[in-house]
Write a protein that holds these residues in place. Structure first.
Motif, short mmCIF file in Angstrom:
data_model
loop_
_atom_site.label_atom_id
_atom_site.label_comp_id
_atom_site.label_asym_id
_atom_site.label_seq_id
_atom_site.Cartn_x
_atom_site.Cartn_y
_atom_site.Cartn_z
N ASP A 159 -65.74 -19.74 -11.27
CA ASP A 159 -64.90 -20.66 -12.07
C ASP A 159 -65.52 -20.88 -13.47
OD1 ASP A 159 -62.60 -22.24 -12.34
OD2 ASP A 159 -63.86 -23.64 -12.94
N PRO A 160 -64.93 -20.51 -14.72
CA PRO A 160 -65.43 -20.37 -15.89
C PRO A 160 -66.00 -22.04 -16.36
CG PRO A 160 -63.42 -19.65 -16.09
CD PRO A 160 -63.67 -19.94 -14.56
N ASP A 161 -65.12 -22.94 -15.76
CA ASP A 161 -65.27 -24.46 -16.11
C ASP A 161 -66.41 -25.09 -15.14
OD1 ASP A 161 -63.53 -24.12 -18.20
OD2 ASP A 161 -61.97 -24.64 -16.66
N HIS A 162 -66.69 -24.65 -14.07
CA HIS A 162 -67.46 -25.39 -13.27
C HIS A 162 -68.80 -24.07 -12.53
CE1 HIS A 162 -63.66 -27.50 -13.09
NE2 HIS A 162 -64.71 -28.67 -13.02
N GLY A 163 -68.79 -23.20 -13.21
CA GLY A 163 -69.64 -22.30 -12.58
C GLY A 163 -71.13 -22.71 -12.42
N PHE A 164 -71.35 -22.46 -11.23
CA PHE A 164 -72.92 -22.85 -10.78
C PHE A 164 -73.69 -21.45 -10.74
CE2 PHE A 164 -70.88 -26.78 -9.77
CZ PHE A 164 -71.84 -27.76 -10.04
N GLU A 165 -74.60 -21.14 -11.77
CA GLU A 165 -75.31 -20.00 -11.69
C GLU A 165 -76.26 -19.55 -10.67
OE1 GLU A 165 -75.84 -22.14 -14.47
OE2 GLU A 165 -74.12 -21.56 -15.60
N ILE A 166 -76.90 -20.79 -10.30
CA ILE A 166 -78.38 -20.79 -9.41
C ILE A 166 -77.98 -21.57 -8.14
CG2 ILE A 166 -80.55 -21.45 -9.36
CD1 ILE A 166 -80.56 -21.39 -12.45
N LEU A 167 -78.40 -20.78 -7.17
CA LEU A 167 -78.34 -21.20 -5.76
C LEU A 167 -79.97 -21.39 -5.66
CD1 LEU A 167 -77.29 -21.96 -2.92
CD2 LEU A 167 -77.94 -19.53 -2.47
N MET A 168 -80.32 -22.97 -5.65
CA MET A 168 -81.75 -23.32 -5.76
C MET A 168 -82.29 -23.43 -4.40
SD MET A 168 -81.86 -26.16 -8.72
CE MET A 168 -81.46 -27.53 -7.46
N ASP A 169 -81.26 -23.50 -3.33
CA ASP A 169 -82.21 -23.61 -1.82
C ASP A 169 -81.00 -23.76 -1.04
OD1 ASP A 169 -84.24 -24.08 -0.12
OD2 ASP A 169 -83.92 -26.27 -0.01
N VAL A 170 -81.19 -23.10 0.23
CA VAL A 170 -80.74 -23.47 1.43
C VAL A 170 -81.42 -23.67 2.51
CG1 VAL A 170 -78.89 -22.07 3.03
CG2 VAL A 170 -79.02 -21.44 0.48
N THR A 171 -80.83 -24.82 3.37
CA THR A 171 -81.73 -25.28 4.38
C THR A 171 -80.90 -25.72 5.36
OG1 THR A 171 -83.87 -26.69 5.08
CG2 THR A 171 -82.25 -27.60 3.53
N ALA A 172 -81.37 -26.48 6.53
CA ALA A 172 -80.66 -26.75 7.35
C ALA A 172 -81.19 -28.19 8.14
CB ALA A 172 -80.38 -26.00 8.74
N VAL A 173 -80.25 -29.13 8.54
CA VAL A 173 -81.06 -30.25 9.39
C VAL A 173 -80.32 -30.15 10.83
CG1 VAL A 173 -80.94 -32.73 9.23
CG2 VAL A 173 -80.67 -31.40 7.09
N ASP A 174 -81.41 -30.56 11.86
CA ASP A 174 -80.95 -30.54 13.21
C ASP A 174 -80.70 -32.07 13.55
OD1 ASP A 174 -80.81 -30.40 15.83
OD2 ASP A 174 -82.53 -29.27 16.03
N TYR A 175 -79.54 -32.43 13.71
CA TYR A 175 -79.25 -33.72 14.45
C TYR A 175 -79.05 -33.74 15.68
CZ TYR A 175 -78.64 -34.97 9.55
OH TYR A 175 -78.47 -35.30 8.15
N LEU A 176 -80.05 -33.37 16.57
CA LEU A 176 -80.10 -33.13 17.88
C LEU A 176 -79.10 -33.71 18.70
CD1 LEU A 176 -81.17 -31.35 20.31
CD2 LEU A 176 -83.01 -33.07 20.50
#
Length: 158
Positions: free
Chosen positions: A45-62
């Motif tokens: 989206d030209p108005d809301h473009g997020f150019e960078i994915l800084m991180d992907v992680t996960a959380v385990d709520y067992l």
């Protein structure tokens, strides 16, 4: 509520489960089946473009259902804005869509989350271990991973 959160709630009313802000950081919780569509919008989206994915992680709520949350941190330089997306996924066969074709950095981040937590990324071109060796069994950042678990030896034994 920031404009991006309001836009996501308006544009994807069925996809957005929840949203909140803390210390200026916006978080949007998105249904797994809608993640790909929401991420594509945020990227393109030209108005809301997020150019960078800084991180992907996960959380385990067992002991919680759903057990895992896959967490994405996005950055828009142009808007000087950050956004956190959370995707809750089930503990039995956790899967979420790959975003490697939107942000190249997702390739390695997704491999790391798969390696450490066992969350699969549907459509990923090369989902294999990145931190642990190939013979390693299990996913060491899962809360039910036994710390005394014996792993296969690799290399010569002295």
């Amino acid at each position: 509520m920031s404009s991006i959160v309001a836009t996501l709630r308006e544009r994807f009313p069925e996809a957005v489960i929840d949203s909140h802000a803390h210390c200026g950081d916006e978080t949007v919780v998105v249904r797994p089946e809608s993640m790909r569509e929401v991420a594509t919008f945020l990227h393109d989206d030209p108005d809301h473009g997020f150019e960078i994915l800084m991180d992907v992680t996960a959380v385990d709520y067992l002991r919680r259902k759903p057990r895992f949350e896959v967490v994405y941190h996005l950055l828009s330089h142009r808007r000087r804005e950050r956004l956190r997306l959370k995707v809750p996924v089930d503990g039995k066969g956790p899967v979420v869509a790959s975003l490697h074709d939107l942000w190249a950095s997702a390739n390695w981040y997704e491999r790391e989350v798969w390696d450490m937590y066992g969350v699969r990324f549907d459509g990923h071109p090369d989902l294999r271990r990145i931190l642990m060796y190939d013979e390693f069994t299990g996913h060491p950042l899962r809360k039910d991973y036994r710390v005394d678990k014996r792993q296969p030896l690799v290399g010569p034994v002295n």
